[in-house]
Design a protein around this motif. Structure first.
Motif, PDB file in Angstrom:
ATOM      1  N   VAL A  79       0.844  -1.204   0.000  1.00 29.61           N
ATOM      2  CA  VAL A  79       0.000   0.000   0.000  1.00 29.61           C
ATOM      3  C   VAL A  79       0.881   1.256   0.000  1.00 29.61           C
ATOM      4  CG1 VAL A  79      -1.674   1.344   1.333  1.00 29.61           C
ATOM      5  CG2 VAL A  79      -1.963  -1.140   1.082  1.00 29.61           C
ATOM      6  N   ALA A  80       1.946   1.234   0.788  1.00 26.05           N
ATOM      7  CA  ALA A  80       2.857   2.373   0.845  1.00 26.05           C
ATOM      8  C   ALA A  80       3.539   2.595  -0.500  1.00 26.05           C
ATOM      9  CB  ALA A  80       3.896   2.158   1.939  1.00 26.05           C
ATOM     10  N   ALA A  81       3.899   1.509  -1.192  1.00 24.02           N
ATOM     11  CA  ALA A  81       4.537   1.621  -2.497  1.00 24.02           C
ATOM     12  C   ALA A  81       3.589   2.247  -3.514  1.00 24.02           C
ATOM     13  CB  ALA A  81       4.991   0.246  -2.976  1.00 24.02           C
ATOM     14  N   ALA A  82       2.333   1.803  -3.490  1.00 26.71           N
ATOM     15  CA  ALA A  82       1.348   2.390  -4.401  1.00 26.71           C
ATOM     16  C   ALA A  82       1.168   3.872  -4.121  1.00 26.71           C
ATOM     17  CB  ALA A  82       0.024   1.650  -4.274  1.00 26.71           C
ATOM     18  N   ASP A  83       1.146   4.229  -2.850  1.00 25.00           N
ATOM     19  CA  ASP A  83       1.007   5.637  -2.468  1.00 25.00           C
ATOM     20  C   ASP A  83       2.208   6.442  -2.935  1.00 25.00           C
ATOM     21  OD1 ASP A  83      -0.474   7.725  -0.922  1.00 25.00           O
ATOM     22  OD2 ASP A  83       1.387   7.729   0.249  1.00 25.00           O
ATOM     23  N   ASP A  84       3.408   5.869  -2.801  1.00 27.68           N
ATOM     24  CA  ASP A  84       4.612   6.567  -3.255  1.00 27.68           C
ATOM     25  C   ASP A  84       4.604   6.795  -4.761  1.00 27.68           C
ATOM     26  OD1 ASP A  84       5.489   6.568  -0.666  1.00 27.68           O
ATOM     27  OD2 ASP A  84       6.949   4.946  -0.926  1.00 27.68           O
ATOM     28  N   CYS A  85       3.952   5.902  -5.482  1.00 23.63           N
ATOM     29  CA  CYS A  85       3.858   6.028  -6.939  1.00 23.63           C
ATOM     30  C   CYS A  85       2.654   6.876  -7.363  1.00 23.63           C
ATOM     31  CB  CYS A  85       3.745   4.659  -7.589  1.00 23.63           C
ATOM     32  SG  CYS A  85       5.218   3.625  -7.441  1.00 23.63           S
TER      33      CYS A  85
END
Length: 225
Positions: free
Chosen positions: A26-32
Motif C-alpha cells: 500500500v505504501a509503495a502504491a502511495d509513493d507512486c
C-alpha cells in the motif's frame, strides 16, 4: 519502466521495515501516486507478486552478466561457481532477500519459493548451454537448486566485507556436486554396478526434458512485469 517495476522500486525501501507485506505494498502504491485498485490489478497477490518479480529480475541480471563474461578458459565447475556468484552480485537489496526468505518459508508460499529457486538453477544451466534432454536435465537442476538454496542462507549470514567466505562456500558446494557426478560416472563404468546402472537407465529413459509450452494455461500464474 513498467507499472510493476515502478511498484517494485517503490516497495524496496519499505520492505526493510515491514517485509513483503500488504502495508509495504500500500505504501509503495502511495509513493507512486497510484490508486491501490490499479496496483492490485497489476499485482493481484500484492507484495508477494513484487517479491517474485524481484527474484526474476535478479535472474535476468545474472544471465546478462554471465553472457558478457569471458568463459573460454574456465573449467565447467568454475563457470557454474561464477554463475552463482553473479546471481548474488545481482541482488540490489540484501535485506529484501532476507525478508523474501521469510515470506517463501510460509506454508502457502513455499511452492512459489521452490519454483523460484528451480528457475534460478534452470537459468544458470540454460545460460551455460546445457543440452540435456533426459533425466539429467532434472537432476542437474535439482542438485544446483539445493546448492543455491544453501549458498543464499550462508550468504545472508556472511558479514565479511569482501564476501570471501561466501565465495569459498560456493567453491566447496560446487566441488561436492562434481564429486557426485564423478561417483555417477564410476557407477556407470564399474563392471559390478554397470548392470544396475543400465537397468536404471532403461527405467528413466522415458523421462524427457520439458518442451516449450504456453505460459497462459489455466491454473498458471504469470509474474507481472
Amino acid at each position: 519502466m513498467t507499472t510493476a517495476l515502478k511498484l517494485l522500486a517503490a516497495i524496496l525501501p519499505h520492505v526493510a521495515f515491514d517485509g513483503w507485506s500488504d502495508g509495504a505494498f500500500v505504501a509503495a502504491a502511495d509513493d507512486c501516486s497510484m490508486p491501490i485498485e490499479e496496483a492490485r490489478a497489476v499485482c493481484p497477490r500484492g507484495a508477494a507478486d513484487l517479491a517474485v518479480l524481484f527474484h526474476t529480475e535478479g535472474d535476468a541480471a545474472m544471465v546478462a552478466a554471465l553472457q558478457s563474461a569471458d568463459l573460454s578458459e574456465m573449467r565447467f565447475r568454475d563457470k557454474v561457481a561464477l554463475a552463482v556468484r553473479l546471481r548474488l552480485d545481482a541482488v540490489t537489496d540484501k535485506e529484501a532477500v532476507r525478508r523474501g526468505s521469510a515470506l517463501f518459508a510460509l506454508p502457502h508460499m513455499a511452492p512459489v519459493g521452490a519454483k523460484l529457486i528451480w528457475g534460478t538453477a534452470d537459468a544458470i544451466w540454460t545460460a551455460l548451454e546445457d543440452t540435456s534432454e533426459d533425466v539429467n536435465y532434472y537432476t542437474k537442476r535439482a542438485t544446483l537448486s539445493a546448492v543455491y538454496g544453501a549458498v543464499v542462507l550462508f550468504w545472508l549470514g556472511d558479514d565479511t566485507d569482501d564476501g570471501q567466505a561466501t565465495t569459498d562456500f560456493i567453491d566447496r558446494r560446487i566441488e561436492n556436486v562434481m564429486q557426485f557426478e564423478t561417483f555417477k560416472a564410476a557407477i556407470n563404468n564399474n563392471p559390478l554396478t554397470k548392470p544396475f546402472a543400465g537397468a536404471l537407465g532403461r527405467l528413466t529413459s522415458h523421462i524427457k526434458a520439458p518442451s516449450a509450452a504456453p505460459d497462459d494455461l489455466p491454473g498458471s500464474w504469470n509474474t507481472p512485469r
